[in-house]
Design an enzyme around this catalytic site. Sequence first.
Site, PDB file in Angstrom:
ATOM      1  N   GLU A 109       0.810  -1.231   0.000  1.00  0.00           N
ATOM      2  CA  GLU A 109       0.000   0.000   0.000  1.00  0.00           C
ATOM      3  C   GLU A 109       0.842   1.280   0.000  1.00  0.00           C
ATOM      4  OE1 GLU A 109      -2.899  -0.193   3.179  1.00  0.00           O
ATOM      5  OE2 GLU A 109      -4.248  -1.357   1.940  1.00  0.00           O
TER       6      GLU A 109
ATOM      7  N   GLU B 174      -6.705  -7.886  -0.461  1.00  0.00           N
ATOM      8  CA  GLU B 174      -7.093  -7.943   0.947  1.00  0.00           C
ATOM      9  C   GLU B 174      -8.578  -7.623   1.073  1.00  0.00           C
ATOM     10  OE1 GLU B 174      -4.849  -5.359   3.522  1.00  0.00           O
ATOM     11  OE2 GLU B 174      -2.975  -5.768   2.475  1.00  0.00           O
TER      12      GLU B 174
HETATM   13  C1  GLA Z   1      -4.113  -2.544   4.943  1.00  0.00           C
HETATM   14  C2  GLA Z   1      -2.729  -3.159   5.019  1.00  0.00           C
HETATM   15  C3  GLA Z   1      -2.676  -4.375   5.871  1.00  0.00           C
HETATM   16  C4  GLA Z   1      -3.492  -4.203   7.118  1.00  0.00           C
HETATM   17  C5  GLA Z   1      -4.901  -3.878   6.727  1.00  0.00           C
HETATM   18  C6  GLA Z   1      -5.837  -3.752   7.902  1.00  0.00           C
HETATM   19  O1  GLA Z   1      -4.833  -2.929   3.865  1.00  0.00           O
HETATM   20  O2  GLA Z   1      -2.198  -3.450   3.748  1.00  0.00           O
HETATM   21  O3  GLA Z   1      -1.324  -4.632   6.192  1.00  0.00           O
HETATM   22  O4  GLA Z   1      -2.954  -3.182   7.895  1.00  0.00           O
HETATM   23  O5  GLA Z   1      -4.915  -2.652   6.063  1.00  0.00           O
HETATM   24  O6  GLA Z   1      -7.149  -3.547   7.489  1.00  0.00           O
END
Ligand code: GLA
Length: 679
Positions: free
Chosen positions: A153, A308
């Site tokens: 991210e 995710e």
């Molecule tokens: C983001 C991050 C993860 C985690 C999630 C929690 O998407 O990439 O590492 O912290 O949020 O929701």
Amino acid sequence: MVLTPRFPHFLHGGDYNPDQWLDREDILEKDAEAMEKAHVNAVSLGIFAWDALEPEEGVYDFAWLDRVMDRLWRRGIHVILATPSGARPAWMAEKYPEVLRVNSEFRRNHFGGRHNHCPSSPVYREKVRGIDTALARRYASHPAVILWHISNEFSGDCYCPLCQERFRDWLREKYGTLDELNRAWFTGFWSMRYTAWSQIEPPSPMGQMSNLSLLLDWRRFSTWQCRDFISMEKEAVHACNPELPCTANLMEAFWDYDYFSLAEVLDVVSWDNYPAWRGGDDERVACGAALNHDMMYALKKQPFLMMESTPSNVNWHSVNKLKKPGMHLLSSMQAVAHGSQSVLYFQWRKGRGNAEMFHGAVLSHDGRSDTRVFRDVTEVGEILEKLDGKLYAADVPAARVCILYDWNCRWAVENAQTGLAHGMAYHETVLNHYHAFWRAGIPVTFCDMREETDLSGFSLVICPQLYLFMNGIEEKLRAFTEAGGTLVMTYFSGIADSTNLTFLGDAPHSLTDVFGVRETEMDALYPDEENTVVMDNGRTYRATGICSLLAEEGCEVAGTYGKDFYAGGAAITRNAYGKGTAWYIGARLDPDCLDDFYTSLASSLHLEPALDVSLPRGVIAHRRGDMVFLQNYSGKPAFFSLPGSWQDACTDEKVPDTVELPAWSVRMICKESLSGTGE
Ligand code: GLA
Ligand code: ZN
């Protein structure tokens, strides 16, 4: 289009952090066992494992990762292997403070958190290249590894002297001379004129925030920095095996970087999807998630991965609701319906400590698999396996509707100090224009204003707040309409050029003849104020926030203002241009009004909905390949009938003529003749 050729199947699994459990072989063994039980076939490994992989400078430890990978691979579980550049070891921050980010107040951060690095630092780049190369040498040909997950991210900016210098180089390259930069940035304003490149600093609350062209170029530069960093990492991992595709997990349409630009250097687009489901009427939330899915598809015009999502709740929304029964399958299948080749989670197992110890996970602290969440996850795994043969290779239908969504425009619109000052709500406005199509299951795609954008294949092009006209977009819009296309544009369009200098002349710049209208003034409404727009079909709608005054120059008037000193003046206009039609919407209309407006356009343009039937509010049908995904976000059971005869894609059972779709549920159906035992 197959995103992961080494394993051309729906991926099910997610972020797995064995590096947090290296003293608990027993737990790691149980993980692998439970993954198999949950129909997990892929995990993302090593995202934040740099300190475990390189405990001392230059000393790599891969033994634990070898063991984890082999253990997973014995059970047929694949690996999305991460480069760990999202968080760095303490030893590195201590020895080389330059790797740490400098904030917008020009102060160097200390060790801590993540995404806290300087993208320019030669030391950081060397260290990242080092660990990436070592990982690639060891694992790029491991049969379990199907994809590179570059960092995590990407977000934010660094204001250190190195980044500032790079910014100045980037500007020098772009503008050539200071005179040209001063012209393009209109620096005659407030004595801003630069007389040496060294005087230029990034926008900062400590300094310059009033030069809106600087703000815009800083976002472009930051995008370029991030892109350059991704390319550097990609080069490092591709040196060993250029065949293994790379992704970087993006977030929802995210302010910091131009995702169309980042996507150019990625092989695969992936994103992290965390809608704030309210657990009641979730129609609007679902629409927002759908838009993001369609955006991810649009970035490369190819399927994407949902990298995710949470199996239950998150820990960072303002209120962290559990998913209502059914919602996990529903939200997972929504991603698949819009073109995802995966359902992946954050996180496999809750950690024992620190910031994410209470974030939802497949396995909680009790480690049990007889839980609601584990069953929900298993169900998704089973269904993906069932649908794999019928659906994996199927694409989403080609869109005839295109919404222009451009990050340059978004940055400029939301920084513009006019109308609603900081409330121009670019993304929200786009969502309102998108809603009618999503609700009808009519495919929509997004394009930006890059040179290569080609609008010629679309029937309808929508330009909400297209404030900047750049890279010749106006000629494309003109040609599109002339050739028979339907064009819709809103207030606050065609005002400024690519460096945020206004055009001198009428708005929308150079397209006033296409619309037969000029936008002359923009009125802003207080939150408790409203106007109305009276349509030529007799209906009256609410307008809030923005009402622009339009001067007719040959257009027909389709809606007029109901109130204020401009009552009776044009609010919505229509103009025949060439073989096409150009609509101009002067006011911020209520979603209801936009829904009606686009529903009628869709029917006159014969845009095909997923199902030719009217569904209850909050019930959505969406098509991928031959499959229709019936989704209920209304928060209550829904009953409706289907046109034609259908069978359930999971059970092959015939679907009754009257369908009952419980609250928060989804059903995948196919035409009876197209599937079944014969296939
Ligand atoms: C983001 C991050 C993860 C985690 C999630 C929690 O998407 O990439 O590492 O912290 O949020 O929701
Ligand atoms: Zn820096």
